[in-house]
Motif scaffolding. Structure first.
Motif, PDB file in Angstrom:
ATOM      1  N   ASN A  16      22.830  31.170  38.778  1.00  0.00           N
ATOM      2  CA  ASN A  16      22.339  30.606  37.526  1.00  0.00           C
ATOM      3  C   ASN A  16      22.900  31.341  36.321  1.00  0.00           C
ATOM      4  O   ASN A  16      23.122  30.727  35.269  1.00  0.00           O
ATOM      5  N   TYR A  17      23.141  32.639  36.465  1.00  0.00           N
ATOM      6  CA  TYR A  17      23.802  33.346  35.371  1.00  0.00           C
ATOM      7  C   TYR A  17      25.223  32.813  35.187  1.00  0.00           C
ATOM      8  O   TYR A  17      25.664  32.575  34.056  1.00  0.00           O
ATOM      9  N   GLN A  18      25.942  32.605  36.296  1.00  0.00           N
ATOM     10  CA  GLN A  18      27.298  32.068  36.196  1.00  0.00           C
ATOM     11  C   GLN A  18      27.294  30.666  35.591  1.00  0.00           C
ATOM     12  O   GLN A  18      28.166  30.324  34.792  1.00  0.00           O
ATOM     13  N   PHE A  19      26.303  29.869  35.977  1.00  0.00           N
ATOM     14  CA  PHE A  19      26.226  28.502  35.471  1.00  0.00           C
ATOM     15  C   PHE A  19      25.968  28.490  33.967  1.00  0.00           C
ATOM     16  O   PHE A  19      26.622  27.764  33.210  1.00  0.00           O
ATOM     17  N   HIS A  20      25.028  29.305  33.502  1.00  0.00           N
ATOM     18  CA  HIS A  20      24.746  29.282  32.073  1.00  0.00           C
ATOM     19  C   HIS A  20      25.888  29.909  31.280  1.00  0.00           C
ATOM     20  O   HIS A  20      26.157  29.521  30.148  1.00  0.00           O
ATOM     21  N   THR A  21      26.625  30.863  31.897  1.00  0.00           N
ATOM     22  CA  THR A  21      27.823  31.405  31.255  1.00  0.00           C
ATOM     23  C   THR A  21      28.875  30.310  31.094  1.00  0.00           C
ATOM     24  O   THR A  21      29.492  30.167  30.034  1.00  0.00           O
ATOM     25  N   ALA A  22      29.060  29.516  32.148  1.00  0.00           N
ATOM     26  CA  ALA A  22      30.042  28.426  32.105  1.00  0.00           C
ATOM     27  C   ALA A  22      29.669  27.406  31.032  1.00  0.00           C
ATOM     28  O   ALA A  22      30.523  26.964  30.254  1.00  0.00           O
ATOM     29  N   ILE A  23      28.389  27.041  30.959  1.00  0.00           N
ATOM     30  CA  ILE A  23      27.941  26.072  29.958  1.00  0.00           C
ATOM     31  C   ILE A  23      28.177  26.605  28.549  1.00  0.00           C
ATOM     32  O   ILE A  23      28.661  25.894  27.666  1.00  0.00           O
ATOM     33  N   SER A  24      27.845  27.879  28.344  1.00  0.00           N
ATOM     34  CA  SER A  24      28.040  28.487  27.034  1.00  0.00           C
ATOM     35  C   SER A  24      29.514  28.486  26.641  1.00  0.00           C
ATOM     36  O   SER A  24      29.871  28.175  25.493  1.00  0.00           O
ATOM     37  N   LEU A  25      30.395  28.802  27.585  1.00  0.00           N
ATOM     38  CA  LEU A  25      31.831  28.825  27.303  1.00  0.00           C
ATOM     39  C   LEU A  25      32.382  27.423  27.045  1.00  0.00           C
ATOM     40  O   LEU A  25      33.281  27.241  26.219  1.00  0.00           O
ATOM     41  N   MET A  26      31.841  26.438  27.746  1.00  0.00           N
ATOM     42  CA  MET A  26      32.309  25.066  27.571  1.00  0.00           C
ATOM     43  C   MET A  26      32.010  24.523  26.181  1.00  0.00           C
ATOM     44  O   MET A  26      32.653  23.570  25.736  1.00  0.00           O
ATOM     45  N   ARG A  27      31.053  25.104  25.503  1.00  0.00           N
ATOM     46  CA  ARG A  27      30.736  24.664  24.141  1.00  0.00           C
ATOM     47  C   ARG A  27      31.875  24.995  23.171  1.00  0.00           C
ATOM     48  O   ARG A  27      31.987  24.389  22.114  1.00  0.00           O
ATOM     49  N   ASP A  28      32.710  25.969  23.533  1.00  0.00           N
ATOM     50  CA  ASP A  28      33.805  26.406  22.677  1.00  0.00           C
ATOM     51  C   ASP A  28      35.052  25.583  22.992  1.00  0.00           C
ATOM     52  O   ASP A  28      35.628  25.699  24.073  1.00  0.00           O
ATOM     53  N   SER A  29      35.464  24.752  22.061  1.00  0.00           N
ATOM     54  CA  SER A  29      36.613  23.864  22.296  1.00  0.00           C
ATOM     55  C   SER A  29      37.913  24.624  22.486  1.00  0.00           C
ATOM     56  O   SER A  29      38.898  24.075  22.985  1.00  0.00           O
ATOM     57  N   ARG A  30      37.927  25.910  22.112  1.00  0.00           N
ATOM     58  CA  ARG A  30      39.144  26.718  22.296  1.00  0.00           C
ATOM     59  C   ARG A  30      39.289  27.209  23.723  1.00  0.00           C
ATOM     60  O   ARG A  30      40.330  27.733  24.104  1.00  0.00           O
ATOM     61  N   CYS A  31      38.242  27.066  24.536  1.00  0.00           N
ATOM     62  CA  CYS A  31      38.227  27.598  25.894  1.00  0.00           C
ATOM     63  C   CYS A  31      38.676  26.514  26.875  1.00  0.00           C
ATOM     64  O   CYS A  31      38.054  25.456  26.963  1.00  0.00           O
ATOM     65  N   SER A  32      39.736  26.777  27.628  1.00  0.00           N
ATOM     66  CA  SER A  32      40.176  25.831  28.650  1.00  0.00           C
ATOM     67  C   SER A  32      39.282  25.970  29.879  1.00  0.00           C
ATOM     68  O   SER A  32      38.569  26.967  30.044  1.00  0.00           O
ATOM     69  N   LEU A  33      39.334  24.984  30.771  1.00  0.00           N
ATOM     70  CA  LEU A  33      38.505  25.039  31.973  1.00  0.00           C
ATOM     71  C   LEU A  33      38.926  26.178  32.891  1.00  0.00           C
ATOM     72  O   LEU A  33      38.093  26.763  33.583  1.00  0.00           O
ATOM     73  N   SER A  34      40.202  26.514  32.902  1.00  0.00           N
ATOM     74  CA  SER A  34      40.638  27.655  33.709  1.00  0.00           C
ATOM     75  C   SER A  34      40.079  28.957  33.143  1.00  0.00           C
ATOM     76  O   SER A  34      39.690  29.858  33.890  1.00  0.00           O
ATOM     77  N   ASP A  35      40.003  29.054  31.807  1.00  0.00           N
ATOM     78  CA  ASP A  35      39.377  30.227  31.175  1.00  0.00           C
ATOM     79  C   ASP A  35      37.890  30.287  31.511  1.00  0.00           C
ATOM     80  O   ASP A  35      37.349  31.357  31.804  1.00  0.00           O
ATOM     81  N   VAL A  36      37.221  29.137  31.454  1.00  0.00           N
ATOM     82  CA  VAL A  36      35.799  29.076  31.771  1.00  0.00           C
ATOM     83  C   VAL A  36      35.552  29.555  33.197  1.00  0.00           C
ATOM     84  O   VAL A  36      34.643  30.355  33.456  1.00  0.00           O
ATOM     85  N   ALA A  37      36.386  29.072  34.127  1.00  0.00           N
ATOM     86  CA  ALA A  37      36.231  29.466  35.537  1.00  0.00           C
ATOM     87  C   ALA A  37      36.396  30.971  35.702  1.00  0.00           C
ATOM     88  O   ALA A  37      35.573  31.638  36.342  1.00  0.00           O
ATOM     89  N   GLU A  38      37.443  31.526  35.112  1.00  0.00           N
ATOM     90  CA  GLU A  38      37.716  32.959  35.254  1.00  0.00           C
ATOM     91  C   GLU A  38      36.611  33.805  34.626  1.00  0.00           C
ATOM     92  O   GLU A  38      36.137  34.775  35.241  1.00  0.00           O
ATOM     93  N   LEU A  39      36.190  33.454  33.425  1.00  0.00           N
ATOM     94  CA  LEU A  39      35.171  34.242  32.732  1.00  0.00           C
ATOM     95  C   LEU A  39      33.787  34.072  33.349  1.00  0.00           C
ATOM     96  O   LEU A  39      32.894  34.882  33.100  1.00  0.00           O
TER      97      LEU A  39
END
Length: 298
Positions: free
Chosen positions: A239-262
């Motif tokens: 759940n921490y990883q999921f909410h981190t992914a959601i938070s990162l996805m809000r940033d249009s500068r973040c690619s999906l590969s960046d979201v996955a890695e972070l």
């Protein structure tokens, strides 16, 4: 009809002329709230709900202890709140409640969205808030308005909440001058474990490596963590990883590969399976919904 003296007594003796009649007071990023909900929690059980959707959320949560203190853990940092103190939890921060002193309590919650003003609330994150008399009166006004039968009167909650948040921000001590409360032994270990789990997402540690750093066997850590928290180590990290992914996805500068890695995934395919399991949609579909403002945590 009030006489002249009664009318004038609330005004200063003189209001000075403005220096410039075209340039006045303006706060372009002032706090403007919407979709406000007010509620209370009166028992330990109702506060420590095990539904993970309540732990991870997309709205602001402003809480205040009216009776019976306790500890709120926010993304691995613990804050011990005494009666009268408050805490602001921002969207997608993973939080839960531990070490409540009694079964009977009274905690007041105000949840809301923001039209604007996110930056204004930065100083209120990750800190105990100690509302002064003016803030206390605004809290009371919000609670009273929420219970009002007249819809027009209830709608006054939003500007009052705007004032409360602005006042809390203006009166808060700068974070660099604030010392966080020293954690006692009753919850120090859980905060340490949470911090290590969060770090394990970045470092790629296994739960065995987390347990070694705490000084427990993996079995003992799993059992003690689940007994204290009401969820498993794996569920907590997922759940921490999921909410981190959601938070990162809000940033249009973040690619999906960046979201996955972070979010702690070295493989895009593993990340895709994870998002499908957690959200029942692909990362691309989830990202599109989040950026359009259409995704709600269920």
């Amino acid at each position: 009809m009030a006489d002249d003296c009664e009318l004038l007594e609330v005004f200063p003796e003189q209001i000075q002329d403005p220096v410039n009649y075209y340039k006045g007071l303006d706060l372009p990023n002032r706090v403007i709230c919407r979709n406000v909900i007010v509620f209370e929690r009166l028992t330990r059980k109702s506060l420590q709900q095990q539904d993970l959707a309540n732990r991870m959320h997309h709205r602001y949560v402003l809480m205040r202890v009216l009776k019976t203190g306790g500890v709120v853990s926010v993304d691995g940092q613990s804050f011990k709140l005494e009666a009268g103190e408050a805490l602001l939890v921002t969207p997608y921060q993973f939080h839960h409640y531990v070490d409540l002193e009694l079964d009977q309590l009274r905690w007041l919650f105000i949840t809301f969205d923001l039209i604007q003003g996110d930056a204004s609330l930065t100083d209120l994150s990750y800190r105990r808030l100690q509302p002064d008399g003016a803030a206390h009166r605004l809290w009371g006004e919000i609670a009273s308005l929420w219970g009002h039968q007249d819809a027009d009167r209830r709608s006054e909650i939003m500007p009052v909440l705007d004032r409360l948040l602005t006042h809390l921000q203006a009166t808060a001590t700068h974070p660099s001058r604030t010392t966080l409360p020293r954690q006692d032994s009753a919850h120090e270990w859980i905060a340490q474990v949470e911090a290590l789990i969060i770090r394990s997402v970045r470092e790629g540690w296994t739960f065995e490596e987390v347990a070694q750093r705490v000084g427990f066997s993996q079995r003992h850590l799993r059992e003690r963590f689940e007994r204290q928290m009401g969820l498993s180590l794996r569920d907590y990290r997922s759940n921490y990883q999921f909410h981190t992914a959601i938070s990162l996805m809000r940033d249009s500068r973040c690619s999906l590969s960046d979201v996955a890695e972070l979010s702690g995934f070295n493989s895009q395919s593993v990340f895709t399976r994870f998002i499908r399991r957690m959200a029942n949609r692909t990362p691309r579909e989830l990202c599109r919904q989040i950026r359009a403002g259409d995704y709600e945590l269920s």
